[in-house]
Motif scaffolding. Structure first.
Motif, PDB file in Angstrom:
ATOM      1  N   ASN A 168       0.823  -1.210   0.000  1.00  0.00           N
ATOM      2  CA  ASN A 168       0.000   0.000   0.000  1.00  0.00           C
ATOM      3  C   ASN A 168       0.859   1.262   0.000  1.00  0.00           C
ATOM      4  O   ASN A 168       0.520   2.258  -0.642  1.00  0.00           O
ATOM      5  CB  ASN A 168      -0.939   0.005   1.204  1.00  0.00           C
ATOM      6  CG  ASN A 168      -2.110  -0.937   1.024  1.00  0.00           C
ATOM      7  OD1 ASN A 168      -2.442  -1.301  -0.100  1.00  0.00           O
ATOM      8  ND2 ASN A 168      -2.739  -1.339   2.109  1.00  0.00           N
ATOM      9  N   PHE A 169       1.989   1.232   0.725  1.00  0.00           N
ATOM     10  CA  PHE A 169       2.868   2.399   0.745  1.00  0.00           C
ATOM     11  C   PHE A 169       3.522   2.595  -0.618  1.00  0.00           C
ATOM     12  O   PHE A 169       3.640   3.723  -1.109  1.00  0.00           O
ATOM     13  CB  PHE A 169       3.931   2.243   1.827  1.00  0.00           C
ATOM     14  CG  PHE A 169       4.876   3.411   1.914  1.00  0.00           C
ATOM     15  CD1 PHE A 169       4.458   4.626   2.440  1.00  0.00           C
ATOM     16  CD2 PHE A 169       6.182   3.310   1.440  1.00  0.00           C
ATOM     17  CE1 PHE A 169       5.324   5.716   2.500  1.00  0.00           C
ATOM     18  CE2 PHE A 169       7.047   4.379   1.502  1.00  0.00           C
ATOM     19  CZ  PHE A 169       6.614   5.591   2.040  1.00  0.00           C
ATOM     20  N   LEU A 170       3.954   1.502  -1.238  1.00  0.00           N
ATOM     21  CA  LEU A 170       4.559   1.598  -2.572  1.00  0.00           C
ATOM     22  C   LEU A 170       3.542   2.107  -3.587  1.00  0.00           C
ATOM     23  O   LEU A 170       3.889   2.843  -4.521  1.00  0.00           O
ATOM     24  CB  LEU A 170       5.102   0.230  -2.998  1.00  0.00           C
ATOM     25  CG  LEU A 170       6.305  -0.285  -2.208  1.00  0.00           C
ATOM     26  CD1 LEU A 170       6.671  -1.691  -2.652  1.00  0.00           C
ATOM     27  CD2 LEU A 170       7.499   0.652  -2.355  1.00  0.00           C
ATOM     28  N   ARG A 171       2.278   1.724  -3.404  1.00  0.00           N
ATOM     29  CA  ARG A 171       1.228   2.214  -4.301  1.00  0.00           C
ATOM     30  C   ARG A 171       1.060   3.720  -4.151  1.00  0.00           C
ATOM     31  O   ARG A 171       0.927   4.451  -5.145  1.00  0.00           O
ATOM     32  CB  ARG A 171      -0.075   1.489  -3.987  1.00  0.00           C
ATOM     33  CG  ARG A 171      -1.198   1.756  -4.982  1.00  0.00           C
ATOM     34  CD  ARG A 171      -2.430   0.928  -4.672  1.00  0.00           C
ATOM     35  NE  ARG A 171      -2.166  -0.499  -4.839  1.00  0.00           N
ATOM     36  CZ  ARG A 171      -2.118  -1.376  -3.841  1.00  0.00           C
ATOM     37  NH1 ARG A 171      -2.301  -0.976  -2.598  1.00  0.00           N
ATOM     38  NH2 ARG A 171      -1.879  -2.643  -4.070  1.00  0.00           N
ATOM     39  N   LEU A 172       1.079   4.200  -2.910  1.00  0.00           N
ATOM     40  CA  LEU A 172       0.980   5.643  -2.673  1.00  0.00           C
ATOM     41  C   LEU A 172       2.191   6.376  -3.242  1.00  0.00           C
ATOM     42  O   LEU A 172       2.059   7.444  -3.862  1.00  0.00           O
ATOM     43  CB  LEU A 172       0.865   5.916  -1.171  1.00  0.00           C
ATOM     44  CG  LEU A 172       0.690   7.381  -0.789  1.00  0.00           C
ATOM     45  CD1 LEU A 172      -0.795   7.710  -0.670  1.00  0.00           C
ATOM     46  CD2 LEU A 172       1.370   7.708   0.528  1.00  0.00           C
ATOM     47  N   GLN A 173       3.389   5.801  -3.055  1.00  0.00           N
ATOM     48  CA  GLN A 173       4.610   6.428  -3.572  1.00  0.00           C
ATOM     49  C   GLN A 173       4.565   6.526  -5.096  1.00  0.00           C
ATOM     50  O   GLN A 173       4.916   7.564  -5.665  1.00  0.00           O
ATOM     51  CB  GLN A 173       5.836   5.623  -3.135  1.00  0.00           C
ATOM     52  CG  GLN A 173       7.154   6.222  -3.605  1.00  0.00           C
ATOM     53  CD  GLN A 173       8.338   5.310  -3.341  1.00  0.00           C
ATOM     54  OE1 GLN A 173       8.186   4.201  -2.839  1.00  0.00           O
ATOM     55  NE2 GLN A 173       9.532   5.759  -3.696  1.00  0.00           N
ATOM     56  N   SER A 174       4.106   5.473  -5.746  1.00  0.00           N
ATOM     57  CA  SER A 174       4.027   5.490  -7.208  1.00  0.00           C
ATOM     58  C   SER A 174       3.006   6.507  -7.695  1.00  0.00           C
ATOM     59  O   SER A 174       3.204   7.167  -8.714  1.00  0.00           O
ATOM     60  CB  SER A 174       3.663   4.096  -7.729  1.00  0.00           C
ATOM     61  OG  SER A 174       4.641   3.146  -7.361  1.00  0.00           O
ATOM     62  N   HIS A 175       1.900   6.653  -6.954  1.00  0.00           N
ATOM     63  CA  HIS A 175       0.843   7.573  -7.367  1.00  0.00           C
ATOM     64  C   HIS A 175       1.296   9.024  -7.252  1.00  0.00           C
ATOM     65  O   HIS A 175       1.024   9.837  -8.147  1.00  0.00           O
ATOM     66  CB  HIS A 175      -0.404   7.343  -6.501  1.00  0.00           C
ATOM     67  CG  HIS A 175      -1.581   8.184  -6.901  1.00  0.00           C
ATOM     68  ND1 HIS A 175      -2.358   7.897  -7.989  1.00  0.00           N
ATOM     69  CD2 HIS A 175      -2.102   9.317  -6.342  1.00  0.00           C
ATOM     70  CE1 HIS A 175      -3.312   8.813  -8.107  1.00  0.00           C
ATOM     71  NE2 HIS A 175      -3.184   9.684  -7.122  1.00  0.00           N
ATOM     72  N   TYR A 176       2.026   9.347  -6.173  1.00  0.00           N
ATOM     73  CA  TYR A 176       2.423  10.737  -5.947  1.00  0.00           C
ATOM     74  C   TYR A 176       3.838  11.043  -6.459  1.00  0.00           C
ATOM     75  O   TYR A 176       4.195  12.202  -6.617  1.00  0.00           O
ATOM     76  CB  TYR A 176       2.324  11.075  -4.459  1.00  0.00           C
ATOM     77  CG  TYR A 176       0.891  11.249  -4.005  1.00  0.00           C
ATOM     78  CD1 TYR A 176       0.228  12.456  -4.203  1.00  0.00           C
ATOM     79  CD2 TYR A 176       0.213  10.215  -3.399  1.00  0.00           C
ATOM     80  CE1 TYR A 176      -1.087  12.624  -3.798  1.00  0.00           C
ATOM     81  CE2 TYR A 176      -1.114  10.361  -2.990  1.00  0.00           C
ATOM     82  CZ  TYR A 176      -1.755  11.564  -3.195  1.00  0.00           C
ATOM     83  OH  TYR A 176      -3.061  11.727  -2.802  1.00  0.00           O
ATOM     84  N   GLY A 177       4.667  10.029  -6.652  1.00  0.00           N
ATOM     85  CA  GLY A 177       5.948  10.222  -7.306  1.00  0.00           C
ATOM     86  C   GLY A 177       7.056  10.804  -6.453  1.00  0.00           C
ATOM     87  O   GLY A 177       7.968  11.430  -6.982  1.00  0.00           O
TER      88      GLY A 177
END
Length: 499
Positions: A217-226
């Motif tokens: 979930n954290f990696l998903r957030l990181q990818s979304h916000y960059g």
């Protein structure tokens, strides 16, 4: 090197008792060469201590070893290089011509000093604009007349010292990611680098050096916000010292005394305004207003993505034989489900929803931590107020009383002391909310606590009004049963009566 008494004893055996070297060895148990050295040699003089020299100090090899020692002190002991590993690396990579013993002596001398320096000195870090740090802080608020412990997620930008805060009920993954999303929205952009602690909400495991395994979930957030992530070393809070200080500053300035909270959206709006107003003060080091520095720093932030990212996690549970499931350590009864039925659980930061395998919603509820509170010790507080009734308006706790109770205690200053004592007694049987509701009647504001107690007791004993009955047929209204007819049918031989 032998101690001076031992050297003196060997000299005595050799000169005064005329013993041979072998006899002295047998008598003292010392090494033959050592005995020979002190028996026939000169008396050793105390050496003068000078700064060490040699290739480790003069040729720069010592600086290399110092760097390695500092790096290894941040790792677990089993992951650190041995003396031999350092010696071989010096020979292989830097053409070191000295001996292994030289390296060992240097390490033995320098390692304690490096440890001491690290305990007393921290490196002054330079933070370019756009970099941010984030951390949780424990805060206390008052909700519905009771204490509530919450978490404030703090986002700080060291370059400008601008800070943003968002209140949350817990430190789990859903709260952490929801908080980050809200903080990015408050800042109006995304930091280029985000330094985080090794939070379980984001980090699954810590590897060697800077290696981390993050949650999906954290990696998903990181990818979304960059943004890029910079994880701190274990037990190295100084590496995110700006946000650590910002957490303490937020607590001391906005949560002492505890503010009143209606719900999380209201508290979030209040806290956002406070943090925005706080930027109108000079930077602690640069002398310029934080707001002015923040205006410049915002130009270095990444743009917010167009679409919003929903934050939730998915779990699966099976209804037990009692018709229950367990979420966040609490049991919930699923009336629409069947025993051993598998449910899909969608967990958001504030609620959870239960779905069947067909997508039907069978249950939805607030997560258990949303309603957890701590009782304010009103008995002790009212006891203090009864001794000093004139100060109750200035007490930090006075604002936590319901509005009508505040009026009741202070409307007649001469009666304040008695009413404080009476309120303490009333709380043994009635809640503050019940007392407050009864005081909505203006006439009761003039009553004594004793009279108020009788009124509250009377309200508790009153039955609800009888509802109009419209379903019973008219012929059955007020119908009385003739029991003798039942007796005749049940006991015909006894004349229709039962003795």
């Amino acid at each position: 090197m032998l101690a001076m008494p031992e050297v003196n004893y060997i000299k005595h055996l050799r000169e005064n008792e005329d013993l041979s070297i072998n006899e002295i060895v047998r008598k003292t148990g010392k090494n033959w060469r050592t005995v020979k050295k002190y028996a026939d040699g000169e008396v050793p003089q105390e050496n003068l201590v000078f700064n060490k020299g040699g290739m480790m100090y003069e040729d720069g090899f010592g600086e290399i070893v110092d760097c390695w020692l500092e790096e290894d002190l941040k790792l677990k002991k089993k992951d650190r290089r041995t003396n031999m590993a350092m010696y071989k690396q010096l020979c292989r990579e830097y053409e070191f011509k000295g001996s292994y013993r030289t390296v060992c002596d240097y390490i033995q001398h320098r390692k304690p000093k490096i440890k001491e320096e690290n305990n007393k000195r921290y490196e002054r870090l330079e933070h370019p604009p756009g970099e941010a740090q984030v951390d949780f802080g424990n805060m206390t608020v008052v909700k519905d007349g009771a204490y509530k412990d919450i978490k404030a997620l703090i986002l700080s930008f060291p370059f400008s010292n601008a800070g943003f805060a968002y209140p949350l009920p817990a430190e789990n993954s859903e709260c952490f990611l929801e908080g980050l999303k809200q903080l990015f929205n408050q800042a109006g952009g995304v930091p280029t680098y985000l330094r985080i602690d090794n939070l379980s909400a984001a980090v699954v495991s810590i590897g060697k050096g800077e290696k981390r395994i993050y949650t999906d979930n954290f990696l998903r957030l990181q990818s979304h916000y960059g943004f890029e992530v910079q994880a701190c070393n274990p037990a190295s809070g100084h590496e995110k010292g700006n946000v650590e200080k910002k957490v303490g500053y937020t607590r001391n300035n906005f949560f002492v005394t505890a503010p009143e909270m209606q719900d999380f959206p209201q508290l979030a709006g209040w806290l956002e305004i406070k943090m925005r107003e706080d930027r109108n003060r000079p930077h602690y080091d640069k002398g310029t207003l934080i707001e002015e520095l923040w205006t410049k720093e915002k130009e270095h932030l990444k743009t917010l993505p167009i679409s919003d990212l929903p934050i939730y996690s998915i779990d699966s549970l099976i209804i037990n034989k009692y018709g229950e499931i367990k979420v966040d350590g609490e049991r919930f009864t699923i009336h629409k489900g069947s025993i051993k039925q598998s449910l899909v659980i969608k967990k958001e930061w504030d609620i959870f929803t239960c779905f069947t395998s067909d997508g039907e919603i069978v249950y939805q509820e607030s997560r258990p931590y949303m309603n957890k509170t701590r009782v304010i010790p009103w008995d002790d507080i009212l006891e203090d107020w009864s001794r000093k009734p004139r100060v109750i308006k200035y007490s930090r706790f006075f604002k936590y009383l319901p509005e009508r109770v505040q009026v009741y205690l202070t409307i007649n200053p001469e009666e304040t002391k008695n009413r404080v004592k009476g309120l303490k007694t009333l709380l043994d049987k009635h809640s503050l909310n019940a007392i407050n509701e009864s005081l909505n009647d203006e006439k009761l504001l003039g009553r004594t606590p004793h009279e108020l107690g009788h009124i509250l007791e009377a309200k508790k004993s009153v039955y609800p009004e009888k509802l109009d009955e419209i379903h019973t047929p008219f012929v059955l209204l007020d119908y009385e049963t003739d029991l003798e007819s039942y007796d005749k049918r049940l006991f015909p031989n006894m004349g229709g009566r039962i003795s």
